[in-house]
Design a protein around this motif. Structure first.
Motif, short mmCIF file in Angstrom:
data_model
loop_
_atom_site.label_atom_id
_atom_site.label_comp_id
_atom_site.label_asym_id
_atom_site.label_seq_id
_atom_site.Cartn_x
_atom_site.Cartn_y
_atom_site.Cartn_z
N TYR A 352 -6.18 -23.58 15.83
CA TYR A 352 -5.35 -24.75 15.53
C TYR A 352 -6.15 -25.87 14.87
O TYR A 352 -5.56 -26.80 14.32
N VAL A 353 -7.46 -25.80 14.92
CA VAL A 353 -8.29 -26.81 14.29
C VAL A 353 -8.19 -26.73 12.77
O VAL A 353 -8.51 -27.69 12.06
N SER A 354 -7.74 -25.61 12.24
CA SER A 354 -7.64 -25.41 10.80
C SER A 354 -6.34 -26.01 10.26
O SER A 354 -5.25 -25.75 10.78
N ASP A 355 -6.44 -26.81 9.19
CA ASP A 355 -5.24 -27.36 8.54
C ASP A 355 -4.34 -26.26 8.01
O ASP A 355 -3.11 -26.34 8.11
N GLU A 382 -14.81 -18.72 9.21
CA GLU A 382 -15.73 -19.74 8.73
C GLU A 382 -15.83 -20.93 9.67
O GLU A 382 -15.85 -22.08 9.26
N LEU A 383 -15.85 -20.64 10.97
CA LEU A 383 -16.11 -21.65 11.98
C LEU A 383 -15.07 -22.75 12.04
O LEU A 383 -15.33 -23.86 12.48
N LEU A 384 -13.84 -22.44 11.58
CA LEU A 384 -12.69 -23.31 11.80
C LEU A 384 -12.90 -24.71 11.27
O LEU A 384 -12.56 -25.69 11.92
N SER A 385 -13.49 -24.82 10.15
CA SER A 385 -13.77 -26.15 9.61
C SER A 385 -13.08 -26.32 8.28
O SER A 385 -12.93 -25.40 7.50
N THR A 386 -12.64 -27.54 8.00
CA THR A 386 -12.06 -27.82 6.71
C THR A 386 -13.12 -27.76 5.62
O THR A 386 -12.84 -27.45 4.48
N SER A 387 -14.34 -28.09 5.98
CA SER A 387 -15.46 -27.92 5.05
C SER A 387 -16.16 -26.62 5.40
O SER A 387 -17.19 -26.58 6.03
#
Length: 405
Positions: A352-355, A382-387
């Motif tokens: 859920y952390v992913s947009d 990819e570690l659930l990051s926007t970047s």
């Protein structure tokens, strides 16, 4: 191999009940529900020391002149089993975990299964969602049990099943989280080496092995009696008051192996893998610092949720082995609530952390028929990051820097 044999030992050997381990009482009818234990035993009899390895101390007593057996717990255990901590606070916390964990895992599993491209990381996450969802589904039984004053109404078979499901899915989550960390480690730290084995087939086989190991490890809970009527409290406990009929210490080794193989080894692997991932991210480019922080949060949640219950469990067993008594079980009950919290936290830090994932969830909720783009699995890949940080990105960046030079 040795630890595997120890895990199966309780299935093959049942403790013998010493002939002189019971207590005869002349006036047992004078024993009140809330009072102290009955009068001293008849001269010549030997008091029972049926202290348990995992739970509160329970004693088996035989009425004088009959073969009827009753079970009682000591004063401190009586206070804890009837006190507000176990009958109000703990079930309230379990209710919160259930309310958050059930919809978040159910919806997350649906999106992962229907809207996400099947990658190794996606397969691991789907199995994690299943394990957390099954854990949430057995929580209503524990909630009802604790709110009712630690009184079990659903029979022996369902108590064994509930206990096995609760512990089994908890340790299954630990192992799956460990494999997710290993998957991240090879994908980000050794991307070219991982191409040799890292695939959907490997992920499916790994998950099958994990579920099989957990089922085997939980068999002792299914094969041994878990419910006991406590005479002095007028309740029937489920796994919270179990007698130890003999002092054979193979129970101790079973639980040591269970904690060691189910948590200690996975925890060490997880710390190493995520530590290496964090170091790799920090050493590359600044835009991956957010991914490193998120990875550190994932590692922190893993350790905080599962370390207390397993550490207390080992100390609790060690005290029983050495002194045949322990006062740590109440702390273990509280730490189990913390372990179950992982099932309601995992969805938010793993997908859920992913947009992009949240956008897919909204489409499912509002039944939008807009055609989704192919999802790359970046929520875990990819570690659930926007970047997001990926091996291909690192390779491309390195190539560009080389060409400039």
């Amino acid at each position: 191999m040795k630890c595997t044999l120890l895990l199966l030992t309780p299935l093959l050997i049942l403790p013998a009940v010493p002939a002189d381990s019971s207590v005869d009482y002349d006036d047992y009818d004078d024993y009140s529900d809330n009072g102290d234990p009955p009068a001293p035993p008849v001269k010549g009899s030997i008091p029972s020391t049926a202290d348990i390895m995992r739970t509160f101390a329970a004693e088996r007593r035989t009425l004088n002149g009959s073969n009827d057996t009753v079970w009682v717990v000591r004063e401190r255990a009586s206070q804890l089993l009837t006190g507000p901590l176990t009958t109000a606070t703990i079930p309230a916390l379990y209710t919160l975990v259930f309310v958050i964990g059930l919809p978040s895992n159910g919806l997350g599993l649906w999106v992962l299964a229907t809207r996400v491209r099947k990658l190794p990381s996606t397969i691991f996450l789907m199995n994690l969602a299943v394990a957390d969802l099954l854990l949430c589904l057995v929580l209503p039984f524990k909630i009802h049990y604790h709110f009712l004053g630690n009184h079990w109404l659903f029979g022996e078979a369902l108590c064994r099943t509930m206990t096995a499901f609760f512990y089994g899915n908890m340790y299954c989550s630990v192992l799956l989280l460990t494999f997710i960390s290993v998957d991240r480690y090879f994908a980000l730290v050794h991307p070219f080496l991982s191409k040799r084995f890292r695939g959907n087939g490997f992920a499916v086989r790994s998950c099958c092995v994990i579920w099989l190991l957990v089922v085997v490890a939980m068999l002792p809970f299914l094969l041994r009696r878990q419910t006991y009527p406590i005479q002095n409290l007028n309740i029937t406990t489920c796994h919270d008051a179990l007698p130890l009929e003999s002092l054979n210490d193979y129970f101790f080794y079973y639980f040591v192996c269970l904690v060691g193989l189910g948590f200690v080894v996975p925890c060490c692997v997880t710390v190493f893998c995520y530590g290496s991932v964090i170091w790799t991210l920090i050493q590359t480019e600044r835009r991956y610092v957010h991914a490193a922080v998120l990875t550190g949060l994932i590692l922190l949640v893993f350790v905080v949720c599962f370390a207390p219950s397993n550490c207390i469990l080992l100390i609790h067993h060690s005290e029983y082995l050495q002194h045949q008594s322990s006062q740590l079980y109440i702390y273990y009950m509280v730490s189990l609530v913390l372990s179950s919290c992982s099932s309601s936290i995992n969805p938010f830090i793993y997908y859920y952390v992913s947009d992009e994932f949240r956008a897919k969830v909204k489409r499912v909720i509002y039944c939008q028929k807009v055609k989704d783009r192919t999802f790359s699995g970046k929520t875990s890949q990819e570690l659930l990051s926007t970047s997001t940080y990926s091996p291909s990105t690192r390779t491309t960046s390195s190539t560009r820097n080389s060409s400039k030079n």
